[in-house]
Design an enzyme around this catalytic site. Structure first.
Site, PDB file in Angstrom:
ATOM      1  CG  HIS A   2      -2.292   0.609   1.101  1.00  0.00           C
ATOM      2  ND1 HIS A   2      -2.471   1.674   0.165  1.00  0.00           N
ATOM      3  CD2 HIS A   2      -3.417   0.409   1.643  1.00  0.00           C
ATOM      4  CE1 HIS A   2      -3.583   2.071   0.318  1.00  0.00           C
ATOM      5  NE2 HIS A   2      -4.318   1.322   0.967  1.00  0.00           N
ATOM      6  CG  ASP A  44      -8.894  -9.822 -21.126  1.00  0.00           C
ATOM      7  OD1 ASP A  44      -8.319 -10.652 -21.114  1.00  0.00           O
ATOM      8  OD2 ASP A  44      -9.461  -9.462 -22.261  1.00  0.00           O
TER       9      ASP A  44
END
Length: 439
Positions: A171, A383
């Protein structure tokens, strides 16, 4: 039959290695923003991304693990800081990214069952999450502190040809939209593009560094309370019911996010049985990019910026008021809180006021609900050449911090999914019943 196959399922890690950029990259230290360096950002955010694949395929079909590894190496050329390590600068003692070009850990694994056997990792997980997440082993002579790593990836191939990508992402280097941007870049390369369709921008100096008056709260303190996991699929009709009623009563539109968070805050407040005069809070992370552009005189952050740029909005009220109000009044409280973002961000970036609380503090106070919206971050559109994921599973490790995460449901289910870990065992039934009520 499926239960038997799931019970017998095994995950085998067949290889692990460090994947470096596929071409030479710059070296040296890069500064992080104040928000990147915030103490709680050293955590590795974990998630599972489930893809159906194209079936078992023939011998000439490139395996997902190979395709993703190849694309990862290519994407790291543009996103070279991710191939580095977190370090402390000798110059000022601040956390930085040391662009060493070492690479990211990559684990290749296989599963003995199909995704259907384990219900596509719907809750409850039929495969322990740590078997699908990258946990590499290091030589005893050269142990590697995980908090210096920026990214670890595991691709697990299932017997049906589907696969799961497990990510552990620091993070300190990226927020949710930033992490999704990098995953999208891997997908671009896997599908044959010569470079990521969005070029990355570091630009950490564009994020405000508050003055010395800004408070930094303590890290969350573990408690004895163990909060229970509960996942709920919310239908489109459910959300439209409340949105239509809110419009009829107020003349204003509201979002599905506002409805669901209002219902969750009210339902847990009622189920937990807080004293009526006890203050309760709901905190939710808001994308601060538009508000920050206003602070910068209308200049937006560079396209492709992938660092932390969010603000945690806090809405508070007496427990009795939240429990006794209509859900539409609670929606209004949340909407009013969201409107405060520009003014609160401006005040915080200027150093805050005397005695003001740290807006970024994560607390284990049971009266506080921490909300995240994963539904629009971009994970669901990634994708790698096999289509978008059918399911994205955010994972939580701290079961003493009350959390609620909004995600998209599985591809075949319309509506929304609410993943919660926000009430004690004795309040789960009341919380769930409250969420299902249409009043």
């Amino acid at each position: 039959m499926r239960t038997t196959a799931a019970a017998a399922a095994t995950v085998t890690r067949v290889a692990q290695r460090v994947v470096a950029p596929s071409a030479p990259t710059p070296r040296g230290e890069l500064p992080l923003s104040w928000l990147d360096r915030y103490p709680t950002q050293r955590a590795l955010i974990e998630s599972l991304h489930v893809f159906k694949g194209r079936g078992a395929g023939g011998d000439d079909a490139e395996a997902p693990s190979r395709a993703i590894e190849r694309a990862l190496a290519a994407a790291l050329v543009s996103y070279y800081p991710i191939a580095g390590r977190l370090a402390v600068s000798d110059e000022d003692g601040e956390l930085v990214v040391d662009c060493t070009g070492e690479g990211v850990w990559f684990v290749e694994a296989t599963a003995s069952c199909t995704l259907e056997d384990v219900d596509y990792l719907e809750y409850p997980l039929m495969v322990p999450k740590d078997e699908l997440l990258p946990h590499p082993t290091y030589p005893a002579s050269d142990p590697l502190p995980e908090d210096s790593l920026i990214l670890l990836v595991q691709v697990t191939q299932f017997a049906c040809g589907g696969f799961v990508v497990g990510f552990r992402f620091s993070h300190a280097v990226a927020d949710g939209p930033g992490a999704a941007q990098f995953m999208t870049a891997i997908g671009d390369m896997a599908r044959g593009h010569g470079a990521p369709l969005v070029s990355p921008a570091w630009a950490r100096d564009a994020v405000p560094c508050p003055g010395p008056g800004a408070a930094v709260g303590p890290l969350p303190t573990p408690t004895e309370l163990r909060l229970q996991y509960l996942a709920m699929d919310i239908s489109t009709d459910y959300m439209e019911h409340f949105k239509a009623r809110f419009l009829a009563q107020t003349g204003h539109r509201c979002s599905a996010f506002e409805v669901l968070i209002a219902k969750a805050w009210q339902s847990r407040t009622r189920a937990a049985g807080f004293a009526p005069d006890s203050p309760v809070h709901v905190c939710f992370a808001m994308n601060a990019r538009p508000a920050l552009a206003a602070l910068r005189g209308g200049r937006p952050l560079p396209e492709g910026f992938y660092g932390n740029c969010y603000y945690i909005m806090r809405v508070s009220a007496a427990a009795g008021d939240v429990a006794g109000a209509s859900v539409y009044e609670v929606v209004r409280l949340i909407r009013e809180g969201k409107k405060r973002l520009p003014s609160e961000l401006a005040r915080w970036s200027a150093g805050g006021g005397e005695g003001e609380e740290d807006p970024y503090r994560i607390t284990s106070d049971y009266r506080t609900l921490l909300v995240s919206d994963w539904s629009r971050l971009g994970f669901a559109e990634v994708d790698y050449g096999w289509g978008c994921p059918v399911h994205v599973v955010p994972l939580t490790n701290l079961d003493y911090i009350a959390t609620c995460i909004l995600v998209r449901p599985s591809a075949h289910k319309p509506g929304a999914r609410l993943i919660t870990q926000c009430v004690a065992a004795d309040a789960v039934d009341g919380f769930h019943k409250g969420m299902m009520r249409l009043d």
